[in-house]
Design an enzyme around this catalytic site. Structure first.
Site, PDB file in Angstrom:
ATOM      1  N   ARG A 122      47.960  34.067  44.052  1.00  0.00           N
ATOM      2  CA  ARG A 122      48.387  32.657  45.415  1.00  0.00           C
ATOM      3  C   ARG A 122      49.384  33.458  45.750  1.00  0.00           C
ATOM      4  O   ARG A 122      50.535  33.387  44.927  1.00  0.00           O
ATOM      5  CB  ARG A 122      48.522  31.274  45.233  1.00  0.00           C
ATOM      6  N   CYS A 123      49.452  32.872  47.251  1.00  0.00           N
ATOM      7  CA  CYS A 123      50.938  32.828  47.922  1.00  0.00           C
ATOM      8  C   CYS A 123      52.544  32.764  47.485  1.00  0.00           C
ATOM      9  O   CYS A 123      52.593  31.265  46.448  1.00  0.00           O
ATOM     10  CB  CYS A 123      50.523  32.516  49.264  1.00  0.00           C
ATOM     11  N   PRO A 124      53.029  33.379  47.093  1.00  0.00           N
ATOM     12  CA  PRO A 124      53.366  34.776  48.188  1.00  0.00           C
ATOM     13  C   PRO A 124      53.303  35.957  47.056  1.00  0.00           C
ATOM     14  O   PRO A 124      53.314  37.025  47.373  1.00  0.00           O
ATOM     15  CB  PRO A 124      54.679  34.967  48.635  1.00  0.00           C
TER      16      PRO A 124
END
Length: 81
Positions: free
Chosen positions: A19-21
């Site tokens: 998941r981000c980042p």
């Protein structure tokens, strides 16, 4: 834009569980280890990558050869130039 590369990539980065980042950070790390002219294929499920990866590629002057979405998997093909 789609370019058929015959599924021949120099490096394939599977970031579908990240998941981000992390997809962007792993993309940066992979590109830093590659030589000019090589192609990186990034696969991710993180919707933020649809914005982050193309913006990063444009910012650093690389070539985004292909972007596609298939069943919530986003694939980017980047040529290091």
């Amino acid at each position: 834009m789609t370019i058929n590369l015959g599924d021949q990539y120099d490096v394939i980065l599977d970031a579908r569980e990240d998941r981000c980042p992390m997809p962007l950070l792993k993309t940066k790390m992979a590109l830093s280890k590659m030589t000019e002219g090589e192609c990186l294929c990034v696969k991710t499920c993180d919707v933020g990558s649809l914005k982050d990866i193309p913006q990063y590629v444009a910012l650093v002057g690389l070539s985004l050869l292909s972007t596609c979405e298939d069943s919530d998997v986003y694939t980017f093909v980047i040529k290091k130039s």
